[in-house]
Design a protein around this motif. Sequence first.
Motif, PDB file in Angstrom:
ATOM      1  N   LEU A   1       0.970  -1.283   0.000  1.00 53.46           N
ATOM      2  CA  LEU A   1      -0.009   0.004  -0.088  1.00 53.46           C
ATOM      3  C   LEU A   1       0.823   1.153   0.117  1.00 53.46           C
ATOM      4  CD1 LEU A   1      -2.681  -1.194   2.626  1.00 53.46           C
ATOM      5  CD2 LEU A   1      -2.989  -0.775   0.089  1.00 53.46           C
ATOM      6  N   THR A   2       0.576   2.168  -0.760  1.00 58.29           N
ATOM      7  CA  THR A   2       1.261   3.443  -0.801  1.00 58.29           C
ATOM      8  C   THR A   2       0.728   4.681   0.249  1.00 58.29           C
ATOM      9  OG1 THR A   2      -0.305   4.303  -2.620  1.00 58.29           O
ATOM     10  CG2 THR A   2       1.763   3.045  -3.061  1.00 58.29           C
ATOM     11  N   PHE A   3      -0.339   4.372   1.250  1.00 56.67           N
ATOM     12  CA  PHE A   3      -1.061   5.323   1.847  1.00 56.67           C
ATOM     13  C   PHE A   3       0.199   5.955   2.828  1.00 56.67           C
ATOM     14  CE2 PHE A   3      -4.922   5.049   0.306  1.00 56.67           C
ATOM     15  CZ  PHE A   3      -5.584   3.685   0.269  1.00 56.67           C
ATOM     16  N   LYS A   4       0.103   7.138   3.057  1.00 56.25           N
ATOM     17  CA  LYS A   4       1.179   7.721   3.973  1.00 56.25           C
ATOM     18  C   LYS A   4       1.091   7.187   5.456  1.00 56.25           C
ATOM     19  CE  LYS A   4       3.650  10.899   1.426  1.00 56.25           C
ATOM     20  NZ  LYS A   4       4.989  10.907   1.314  1.00 56.25           N
ATOM     21  N   ASP A   5      -0.067   6.847   5.585  1.00 52.84           N
ATOM     22  CA  ASP A   5      -0.466   6.395   7.145  1.00 52.84           C
ATOM     23  C   ASP A   5      -0.613   4.994   7.196  1.00 52.84           C
ATOM     24  OD1 ASP A   5      -3.937   7.553   7.460  1.00 52.84           O
ATOM     25  OD2 ASP A   5      -2.665   6.480   5.725  1.00 52.84           O
ATOM     26  N   LYS A   6       0.016   4.148   6.289  1.00 55.69           N
ATOM     27  CA  LYS A   6      -0.491   2.927   6.277  1.00 55.69           C
ATOM     28  C   LYS A   6       0.057   1.960   7.435  1.00 55.69           C
ATOM     29  CE  LYS A   6       3.738   1.448   3.529  1.00 55.69           C
ATOM     30  NZ  LYS A   6       4.199   0.845   2.511  1.00 55.69           N
TER      31      LYS A   6
END
Length: 639
Positions: free
Chosen positions: A147-152
């Motif tokens: 996943l590339t979410f900043k808050d993963k």
Amino acid sequence: MKRLMVLAMSALLIFSLFSSGSAKAADDISGNFHERGLRYLIMKGALTPDANGKYNPNATVTRGQFATFISKAIGLPNTDETYQFTDVPADSKNYQDIQNAAAAGIITGYEDGTFKPNDPIIRQHMAVMIERAMKYLNISTSTAKDLTFKDKHLINKDYYSAVATGVEKGIIQGSTEKDGVYFHPLKNTTVAQAATFIIRMMEAAGDQEAINFDVSQYELKEIQNGKLVSTNIKSSDFNAIVKNVTNDSQVVTKNGNIVYMKPGAGFVVAKSYTVLNSQTVGDQISVATGSEMQYLGAEEKRVKVDLAGQVGYVDASTVSLMPFSLAKGRNYYVNEGGEIKHVLVDPQTGNAKASYIFGKAPSQMRAGIKYYSWDGINFYNGAEKFIYYNYYQFLLVHTKTQYTAEELDRYIQFAVKEREKQGGRYADASSKSKLLGLGEKLKAIEEEYGVNAMMLLALAMHESDMGMSDYAQKYNNLFGLYVYDTNPLKVQFESPEASIRELMENFWWKNYIPANASFAHGAVFGTKRIGFNVKYASDPYWGAKAAGHYYRADKYLGFKDANKGYVVGLTTTPGLNIRSVATTANNSPIYTYNRVNIPILITSTNLASSGWYEIIPDSREHKVAYVSAQYVQILNTVK
């Protein structure tokens, strides 16, 4: 308590604060970024308006709501199994949808046995429910972990794959901010955002209804051989396309739903709890899910209907229009063994959903023939027509049952034991029912308040599910008091008798019986046009069902009450004066009936030759009164 078609104390106690009027040009989701998803949930019956007609798209969605969104979007079947979440009582709004989702393996609850239906659902929990729903639909789920979410890093490791599945399927897209895209796994979600997740989920599952869902286009269609056929005539202008409907085989649809047909071409069914803005009585009338109404016409945002003689408008998003030529069936009445039976039918399948017997059939009703009625009074089958007033449905509370406390208790014991045979929640009814031993208390209430003890018992049997509902068992609430459709309250009573007194003091003798009280339409069980049923319950058949309990009790005990032969009249004009003496000279009225069609109990017709009937007034201050006979229709009740 849990309702069959929402049987309960009506939310109209709240609705009366609002005046009826024209529908607004737009609701509170028009123009919303997530409008398409919201209207999809409305179409599915998953999202319904509150008492003010608001959908509240910016409100935080709860776990119970989200379970309902998934259950209704997928169309999960009602399960016969019971999943005992300790904080999800059987009378709660989302109970059945939570049960269905649990049966499908979409929800599991917490280790302590709770589900926490009223808690906001955080985004990663929502992703888990969506992943399980995809598995239920046999859609392949992702094993990707990148996943590339900043808050993963904030995503629980056990939920990571669920979020990845949502991303892979295009359901979860995240929030683009200055420094990148965030998922915010621990944050809550609005109703609007949840709606978009749901419609994306159904699109990912290949559901054509979701894929083709369009919030902008109306389409003219022809009914051919029981199917809707496109004419390719489309428009975003409702009024413009309606002009193309010239016969009963043509309808206008939007997003696959019929939104207009010619008056007389079909009927209306409430697909969710709704409110009728009645022009007949100038009030708002609660209408339960599944209620059938006579169709009178449709506008873009509202539908004109006749509900048991109440003509007015309902929100178009809360009802389904059903052409007769497409309906597989509709509610009907039948003479079965000399008794009148009401059969409730699913118009989509033609299958009977429920039925109940509520009195003796009238002589005009031929055995085995289906009869139809919009109001439970006027019946027809083709050209065959007759009028029927059920004795127990139009018997006033001012009457007195002929049965003793001992006889009442004997019937209670019999009825409870009969219900116990059904097993399940009724397995211990003969020892646990809150109705047991109430005979003496009911007779005492009869004397103190001047109301029929058997009528009270019949209502308690109906509202408390024979004394076994959760509200009866946990709170001693025999009558669904304060259990509003939109905001059920859990009011505790010290005893079953205390709930009876509450019914007397703060409901019947406050708002329902006194002439011109807030909800006064006559002191009978009645219908949605006459009597308690107008405002007491959203189920349009509540009055008939309660009357059915009275009928069965009277039948079991020997028809003493029917044989008493009380005479019931119906007022035929508004502004009718009720007087303390049988003359208009030198006396002021006790009160004046502002409304028409008010049932009255006639105790003597000896003065009829001089133009008067003696009656029992709708007042605790007077024991006898008189009314002008020319403005009263004596009902030929069937008993």
